[in-house]
Design an enzyme around this catalytic site. Structure first.
Site, mmCIF file in Angstrom:
data_model
loop_
_atom_site.group_PDB
_atom_site.id
_atom_site.type_symbol
_atom_site.label_atom_id
_atom_site.label_comp_id
_atom_site.label_asym_id
_atom_site.label_seq_id
_atom_site.Cartn_x
_atom_site.Cartn_y
_atom_site.Cartn_z
ATOM 1 N N ASP A 182 0.812 -1.208 0.000
ATOM 2 C CA ASP A 182 0.000 0.000 0.000
ATOM 3 C C ASP A 182 0.852 1.268 0.000
ATOM 4 O O ASP A 182 0.698 2.129 0.847
ATOM 5 C CB ASP A 182 -0.926 -0.040 1.242
ATOM 6 C CG ASP A 182 -1.867 1.150 1.319
ATOM 7 O OD1 ASP A 182 -2.334 1.605 0.270
ATOM 8 O OD2 ASP A 182 -2.114 1.626 2.446
ATOM 9 N N GLU A 235 3.250 -8.022 7.469
ATOM 10 C CA GLU A 235 1.946 -8.601 7.135
ATOM 11 C C GLU A 235 1.978 -9.666 6.061
ATOM 12 O O GLU A 235 1.153 -9.653 5.143
ATOM 13 C CB GLU A 235 0.967 -7.496 6.733
ATOM 14 C CG GLU A 235 0.658 -6.537 7.855
ATOM 15 C CD GLU A 235 -0.588 -5.699 7.584
ATOM 16 O OE1 GLU A 235 -1.006 -5.598 6.426
ATOM 17 O OE2 GLU A 235 -1.126 -5.142 8.550
ATOM 18 N N TYR A 258 -6.520 -2.837 13.026
ATOM 19 C CA TYR A 258 -7.376 -1.713 12.626
ATOM 20 C C TYR A 258 -8.786 -1.866 13.168
ATOM 21 O O TYR A 258 -9.756 -1.592 12.487
ATOM 22 C CB TYR A 258 -7.336 -1.580 11.088
ATOM 23 C CG TYR A 258 -5.989 -1.046 10.632
ATOM 24 C CD1 TYR A 258 -5.744 0.312 10.609
ATOM 25 C CD2 TYR A 258 -4.947 -1.904 10.293
ATOM 26 C CE1 TYR A 258 -4.508 0.820 10.234
ATOM 27 C CE2 TYR A 258 -3.707 -1.412 9.916
ATOM 28 C CZ TYR A 258 -3.493 -0.045 9.896
ATOM 29 O OH TYR A 258 -2.262 0.455 9.535
ATOM 30 N N GLU A 285 0.998 -1.062 14.054
ATOM 31 C CA GLU A 285 0.119 -0.180 13.276
ATOM 32 C C GLU A 285 -1.254 -0.166 13.903
ATOM 33 O O GLU A 285 -1.800 -1.210 14.265
ATOM 34 C CB GLU A 285 -0.052 -0.652 11.820
ATOM 35 C CG GLU A 285 1.165 -0.471 10.956
ATOM 36 C CD GLU A 285 0.950 -0.930 9.516
ATOM 37 O OE1 GLU A 285 -0.212 -0.945 9.037
ATOM 38 O OE2 GLU A 285 1.950 -1.288 8.868
HETATM 39 C C1 GCB Z 1 -1.423 -2.156 6.763
HETATM 40 C C2 GCB Z 1 -0.151 -2.097 6.030
HETATM 41 C C3 GCB Z 1 0.201 -0.695 5.571
HETATM 42 C C4 GCB Z 1 -1.052 -0.006 5.046
HETATM 43 C C5 GCB Z 1 -2.059 0.067 6.169
HETATM 44 C C6 GCB Z 1 -3.353 0.728 5.726
HETATM 45 O O1 GCB Z 1 -1.699 -3.048 7.495
HETATM 46 O O2 GCB Z 1 0.919 -2.650 6.745
HETATM 47 O O3 GCB Z 1 1.204 -0.765 4.596
HETATM 48 O O4 GCB Z 1 -0.764 1.254 4.527
HETATM 49 O O5 GCB Z 1 -2.363 -1.227 6.597
HETATM 50 O O6 GCB Z 1 -3.485 1.925 5.886
HETATM 51 O O7 GCB Z 1 -4.209 0.027 5.199
#
Ligand code: GCB
Length: 607
Positions: A163, A414, A470, A505
């Protein structure tokens, strides 16, 4: 490989600036020998920089395949009796380098340095032409991986599974350098503590041509604090000044190679005396528990793309200090060595990551709803990829092993990690990381939410748990109460494993300037509420020893329905201005709200 350095025995010349540049649309440059003459129909290109955002057409910005860079360089007259080398700090992703009419080196991998001896190809006191064929193609055997697909319009397009935008070009400095024929090739430092005495174990590799090695360690004022002779040994420093958070105290080790009493080569290396260890669920720096506060970052800037720029990075470091961060992860690739030098000097802890990102068919197919592939198979990520991945881990650790700021290795971000194939792929790689690091720093990888506690087969091999989650964004979107329940449940599961947990994250896309009451996803208010909710849960779980918000700043991605002008999870905008959340995070990290922030950990802050 030691970085270029100017000293009594070495000289270097930085080849940054404007180079000639040409797209090689039909990949004919090699057969037509573009390197053998001044590049025809050339435009100008800045080095270091990505080339993509210089251009205004989609075809150029998203070009797939080869481009050529070329420049003339004058080899200094005084270098006649020296070895002459050309050193590239990073060319993304594949490079073939030509000096005058000859190919001198090819290199795979976009974020680590390489160099080649060109003494036989150039003449001191004469010009030389350096040409570089740069290819941005990603395949199943590159790190990161990708695949070329044919579009409905019959064109070749690069698909990749990470991403961030696939920026390409000569991203970091290029050097021409002179080094003695008989030289110091490598230095390895391992530091330890015995009470208040600092222990600096060193070893100096200097080829097989013999000679005597002497080393001197000076403190920051330049006074000699320890000396030794021999290719390997221990220096002891009484009442050592320790390297710590916000206190990047650096000694300087000078290694000298002499033959019959005559200095042949020397090299100077900053040394921070510190220890890193894991004890149960704690991460210890100099024997004291630390709590990581900071970000997953990106090397990403307007126009420059991934080109290194000192001004941009100084600003990033100032923002880190302002907000009270004490650490960051080099998501998702090794950063410029200049960045690690800055972290060394500022006393910022670094999780150092390989470029192994996007190795997960589940994310590509599941979250982004595209056609998918098997992650691991003979035709996709296979034994060749694994062998290259192992090389990348070795090269990363060889490059960064002496940086005191580097405290953890992350061998991938990931990847698929809940299958037998993943276990087989990663088991040897975890071992490679462990055995490559003379300092034996903790080794881990970053786990994805598709492989939660109980399902992940790779985290059990690692020294610590690093997870990207998330809750409240990709799942339980807009429902922070449920997000907290899910967060608590999963974190309690991981905590039961008895290892330190770093949330590498967590974040929410936030359009700067968008406000909503009540807080709705994408608004500045939601980012604030989301972070508050996550922090409340993290504070309940003692095994959580680190919180790295995704992301430090907004960054460029490929276009798609999931992204509006890039990824907007930054706490800072892409031009490094604070969103509302930055002020809230600052209050927490600068000691006001986080009960676990001790005074020694607030050191990185400045007013
Ligand atoms: C993740 C990835 C990261 C993305 C992020 C997102 O888990 O490691 O590279 O940018 O999510 O914002 O979706």
């Amino acid at each position: 490989m030691l970085r270029p350095q100017d000293n009594r025995t070495r000289e270097s010349k930085r080849l940054d600036g404007r180079w000639s540049f040409r797209f090689d649309q039909n990949d004919v440059g090699r057969t037509e020998r573009w390197y053998a003459t001044p590049l025809a129909d050339a435009r100008e290109m800045a080095v270091p920089s990505s080339y993509n955002d210089i251009f205004t057409t989609q075809a150029e910005r998203e070009h797939v395949g080869a481009v050529w860079y070329q420049r003339d360089v004058f080899v200094p007259r005084g270098w006649a009796d020296q070895r002459i080398l050309v050193h590239f700090e990073a060319v993304t992703h594949t490079a073939a380098v030509y000096v005058n009419d000859h190919e001198v080196v090819a290199h795979r991998g976009g974020y680590l340095p390489f160099e080649v001896d060109i003494t036989d190809r150039v003449t001191a006191g004469a010009p030389a032409r350096i040409s570089v064929r740069v290819d941005n193609t990603l395949t199943w055997q590159t790190i990161p991986p990708g695949v070329i697909e044919t579009t409905a319009a019959g064109e070749q397009a690069q698909r990749y599974f990470h991403d961030f935008f696939n920026y390409a070009g000569i991203h970091r400095s290029v050097w021409l350098m002179a080094r003695p024929h008989h030289s110091i090739d490598d230095i390895t430092i391992v530091t330890g503590l015995d009470g208040t005495t600092g222990l600096v174990d060193y070893s100096v590799a200097a080829g097989s041509a013999g000679g005597e090695i002497e080393v001197t360690l000076r403190d920051a004022r330049g006074s000699v604090v320890a000396e030794a002779t021999g290719a390997a040994g221990r220096l002891t420093v009484n009442d050592a000044e320790l390297w710590g958070i916000g206190r990047g105290y650096l000694y300087e080790l000078c290694a000298r190679l002499a033959v019959d009493g005559e200095l042949v080569d020397e090299y100077r290396l900053p040394v921070g005396i510190r220890t890193v260890a894991i004890d149960g669920t704690q991460l210890l720096l100099n024997g004291e528990p630390v709590h990581l506060r900071g970000f997953g970052m990106h090397e990403d800037h307007v126009t420059l793309g991934k080109g290194h720029n000192d001004a941009m990075w100084l600003r990033d470091i100032e923002c880190l200090k302002w907000i009270g961060a004490n650490s960051f992860r080099t998501s998702h690739y090794p950063y410029s060595e200049d960045v690690l030098d800055l972290a060394d000097r500022e006393g910022i802890l670094v999780i150092d990551e390989t470029p192994a990102v996007g190795m997960n068919a589940g994310i590509a197919g599941g979250i982004f709803s595209q056609e998918t592939y098997a992650t691991f198979s003979d035709d996709t990520i296979n034994g060749d990829t694994q062998a290259f991945h192992a090389d990348v881990i070795r090269d990363l650790i060889a490059r960064d092993k002496n940086h005191p700021s580097v405290v953890i290795w992350s061998i991938a971000n990931e990847p698929e990690s809940d299958t037998e194939a993943a276990e087989q792929y990663f088991r040897p790689l975890v071992d490679v990381a462990r055995t490559s690091d003379p300092q034996r720093r903790p080794v881990g990888f970053v786990n994805v939410m598709l492989a939660p506690h109980g399902r992940c087969r790779v985290t059990p091999m690692c020294d610590l748990v690093m997870i990207n989650r998330y809750w409240g964004w990709y799942v339980q979107t807009g429902d922070l109460d449920s997000a907290m329940v899910a967060a608590r449940a999963e974190l309690e599961g991981w905590a039961g494993d008895g290892k330190p947990i770093i949330i590498t994250e967590y974040g929410a896309d936030t359009q700067p300037g968008m406000h909503s009451l009540p807080a709705d996803p994408w608004s500045e208010e939601y980012q604030v509420d989301y972070l508050d909710a996550m922090h409340a849960v993290f504070d309940e779980i003692p095994a959580v020893v680190g919180e790295h918000i995704w992301n430090f700043a907004d960054f460029a991605t490929r276009s798609g329905i999931m992204r509006v002008g890039g990824n907007k999870k930054g706490v800072f905008t892409r031009d490094r201005q604070p969103k509302t959340a930055a002020h809230v995070v600052r209050r927490r990290w600068r000691g006001g709200l986080d009960p676990r922030v001790t005074q020694s950990q607030v050191g990185a802050c400045s007013d």
